[in-house]
Design a protein around this motif. Structure first.
Motif, short mmCIF file in Angstrom:
data_model
loop_
_atom_site.label_atom_id
_atom_site.label_comp_id
_atom_site.label_asym_id
_atom_site.label_seq_id
_atom_site.Cartn_x
_atom_site.Cartn_y
_atom_site.Cartn_z
N CYS A 150 0.82 -1.21 0.00
CA CYS A 150 0.00 0.00 0.00
C CYS A 150 0.86 1.26 0.00
CB CYS A 150 -0.90 0.01 1.25
SG CYS A 150 -2.15 1.27 1.18
N ASN A 152 -0.74 4.33 0.58
CA ASN A 152 -1.56 5.38 1.18
C ASN A 152 -0.96 5.96 2.47
OD1 ASN A 152 -3.39 5.17 -0.88
ND2 ASN A 152 -4.58 3.59 0.17
N LEU A 153 -0.14 5.18 3.13
CA LEU A 153 0.63 5.66 4.30
C LEU A 153 -0.22 6.31 5.38
CD1 LEU A 153 3.69 7.06 2.33
CD2 LEU A 153 3.37 4.77 3.31
N CYS A 154 -1.33 5.68 5.77
CA CYS A 154 -2.12 6.20 6.88
C CYS A 154 -1.22 6.18 8.12
CB CYS A 154 -3.36 5.35 7.09
SG CYS A 154 -4.38 5.26 5.60
N TYR A 156 -1.43 5.61 11.22
CA TYR A 156 -1.57 4.60 12.28
C TYR A 156 -1.24 3.19 11.78
CZ TYR A 156 -5.71 4.19 9.43
OH TYR A 156 -6.54 4.06 8.35
N CYS A 157 -0.91 3.06 10.49
CA CYS A 157 -0.88 1.73 9.88
C CYS A 157 0.53 1.22 9.57
CB CYS A 157 -1.69 1.76 8.58
SG CYS A 157 -1.80 0.15 7.78
N ILE A 159 1.00 -1.57 7.72
CA ILE A 159 0.96 -2.45 6.55
C ILE A 159 1.93 -2.04 5.44
CG2 ILE A 159 -0.52 -3.29 4.69
CD1 ILE A 159 -2.75 -3.55 6.82
N PRO A 160 2.05 -0.75 5.10
CA PRO A 160 3.05 -0.41 4.08
C PRO A 160 4.46 -0.87 4.47
CG PRO A 160 1.55 1.41 4.41
CD PRO A 160 1.24 0.41 5.48
N GLN A 194 -4.96 -4.40 -0.31
CA GLN A 194 -5.05 -3.40 0.74
C GLN A 194 -5.94 -2.26 0.27
OE1 GLN A 194 -3.78 -4.58 3.28
NE2 GLN A 194 -2.11 -5.89 2.56
N ARG A 270 -5.34 10.50 6.12
CA ARG A 270 -6.32 9.99 5.16
C ARG A 270 -6.56 11.09 4.12
NH1 ARG A 270 -7.71 4.70 5.09
NH2 ARG A 270 -9.78 5.22 4.33
S1 SF4 Z 1 -5.01 1.59 6.57
FE1 SF4 Z 1 -5.28 0.59 4.61
S2 SF4 Z 1 -5.11 2.24 3.15
FE2 SF4 Z 1 -4.18 2.98 5.03
S3 SF4 Z 1 -1.99 2.48 4.85
FE3 SF4 Z 1 -3.01 0.79 5.93
S4 SF4 Z 1 -3.47 -0.70 4.33
FE4 SF4 Z 1 -3.10 1.27 3.34
#
Ligand code: SF4
Length: 431
Positions: A150, A152-154, A156-157, A159-160, A194, A270
């Motif tokens: 991903c 998007n680099l939110c 709090y996340c 996942i990236p 994602q 976001r």
């Molecule tokens: S919350 Fe979703 S959209 Fe935002 S960085 Fe994480 S995986 Fe990506």
């Protein structure tokens, strides 16, 4: 031949990774067993995007180590997001682990079983369709991962950091994979990533999810095509109109919004604002009035004032989503939000979660009342229960069906809804 047991933790994307791992393991001729106490080799595919998931993975690892110390297991292979998060530290913490396999090196699983070590490097940036796959879902309903990572680099996340940059699978590979899924019995395919709405940006220079859907709906035998993990800002009119006009595409959207207050959306990094989200909700409901909407919200994010919270509470009451996942903010090392202040005390966080859940329960009761005596077409998941197009597998509600004749999983039946209680509804077969 040695017996292998695979334990799959986490989300549907991890489940498709586990299907790929099992496919490779089977292709090598290992015997697959369901019970780790009867296995020679245990493969654990982990989730680690928030601390509770890390705790779950660590307790699984400890349970496997106990079996190994008791001489019941010969090898432990750990895969997935915990490997990304902890890397070699994991082996230092748990020297009984024989091999580590990252989410980007799934095709190295058989080498990892044969030769102990850490397989963290990906074999190229392209996300490809798996050579082998063993389905872990019901025959009639399958997940199809169209991209991973991903951009998007939110704030709090993690996942990236765990899954890397956004990588799409080539379109023709996805179409072939979908055809194979239908050939092996899938009536329903849920597209996952994602962020499915960003599909193709890396390979084709712009998001081409609509073009992909147009190809997939032509597959003979496919009855339902479902869209999961939609990013609100990338959901456009063209896609919505295609969903409206094509019967095979479920009138269902899983569209995580995370919050509604501009302060918090900004702090979350976001791309949405309250205004853009409200406009998007109105546009969706105008184009597809009978749409079923699932979303996620995080409450207790650093700096969330009582006013921000009230906005979110009122928004849930107003929009009346069909399904809502409500999560307390989880402070994760390695994320930007980790250093944001003020952090909200967990007592207040929990209180806010409870209030949001209560508000959503009241919405569900109201929507349920409107369902009574209505007819619907459902896909049977078992002989006793099924879902309409408005429910995704594994995460949404279902319908318990009263029928004199035995019903078969994977068949479509017509029902009349007779009773509701929260996310479980009772129905009687009419055809
Ligand atoms: S919350 Fe979703 S959209 Fe935002 S960085 Fe994480 S995986 Fe990506």
């Amino acid at each position: 031949m040695k017996k292998v047991c695979l334990i799959s933790l986490g989300c549907s994307k991890n489940l498709t990774d586990s299907e790929e791992l099992l496919g490779n393991i089977c292709a090598e001729g290992y015997q697959i067993v369901q019970d780790e106490t009867k296995a020679d080799i245990a493969v654990l595919n982990t989730c680690a995007f928030i601390n509770p998931a890390v705790k779950e993975a660590v307790s699984e690892i400890k349970a496997l180590i106990k079996l190994k110390n008791a001489g019941r297991l010969k090898k432990i292979i750990v895969c997935g997001c915990l490997v990304e998060r902890e890397k070699e530290r994991l082996k230092k913490k748990f020297p009984q682990i024989d091999s580590l396999v990252s989410t980007k090196a799934l095709n190295k699983i058989n080498v990892a079983i044969r030769k102990n070590g850490a397989y963290l490097k990906s074999s190229g940036d392209l996300l490809l369709s798996p050579d082998y796959k063993v389905r872990l879902t019901a025959k009639h309903s399958a997940y199809l991962k169209i991209a991973d990572g991903c951009d998007n680099l939110c704030s709090y996340c993690l996942i990236p950091a765990l899954k890397g940059r956004f990588r799409s699978k080539p379109m023709d590979m996805i179409v072939n994979e979908a055809k194979n899924l239908v050939k092996t019995g899938a009536k329903e395919i849920s597209l996952i990533a994602q962020d499915t709405t960003n599909y193709g940006i890396d390979l084709y220079g712009k998001p081409v999810l609509t073009q992909l859907l147009k190809k997939l709906i032509k597959i003979p035998g496919l009855k339902w095509l479902r869209l999961m993990y939609v990013y609100p800002e990338r959901l456009n009119k063209e896609l919505l109109n295609l969903m409206k006009n094509e019967k095979i595409i479920c009138k269902y959207l899983d569209i995580p919004l995370q919050h509604i207050s501009d302060n918090i959306l900004k702090a979350m990094n976001r791309k949405s604002t309250e205004k853009s989200i409200r406009a998007k909700m109105a546009e969706i409901k105008k184009i597809i009035p009978d749409i079923s909407l699932r979303t996620n919200f995080i409450t207790g994010f650093p700096g969330e004032t009582e006013k921000d919270f009230q906005k979110l509470l009122n928004f849930i009451k107003e929009i009346e989503f069909n399904y809502v996942g409500i999560f307390p903010y989880s402070k994760e090392k390695g994320t930007k939000a980790f250093n944001l202040n003020p952090q909200i005390p967990s007592k207040i966080k929990q209180k806010r979660v409870t209030l949001l859940i209560d508000a959503q329960s009241a919405v569900v009761d109201k929507l349920n009342d409107q369902m009574i005596n209505k007819k619907a077409r459902i896909l049977m998941d078992t002989a006793a229960c099924g879902r309409t197009f408005g429910e995704a597998p594994d995460i949404d509600g279902n319908f318990l069906v009263e029928s004199k004749k035995k019903l078969k999983p994977g068949t479509f039946v017509q029902i009349r809804i007779i009773e509701t209680a929260g996310y479980t509804r009772k129905a009687r077969i009419i055809k």
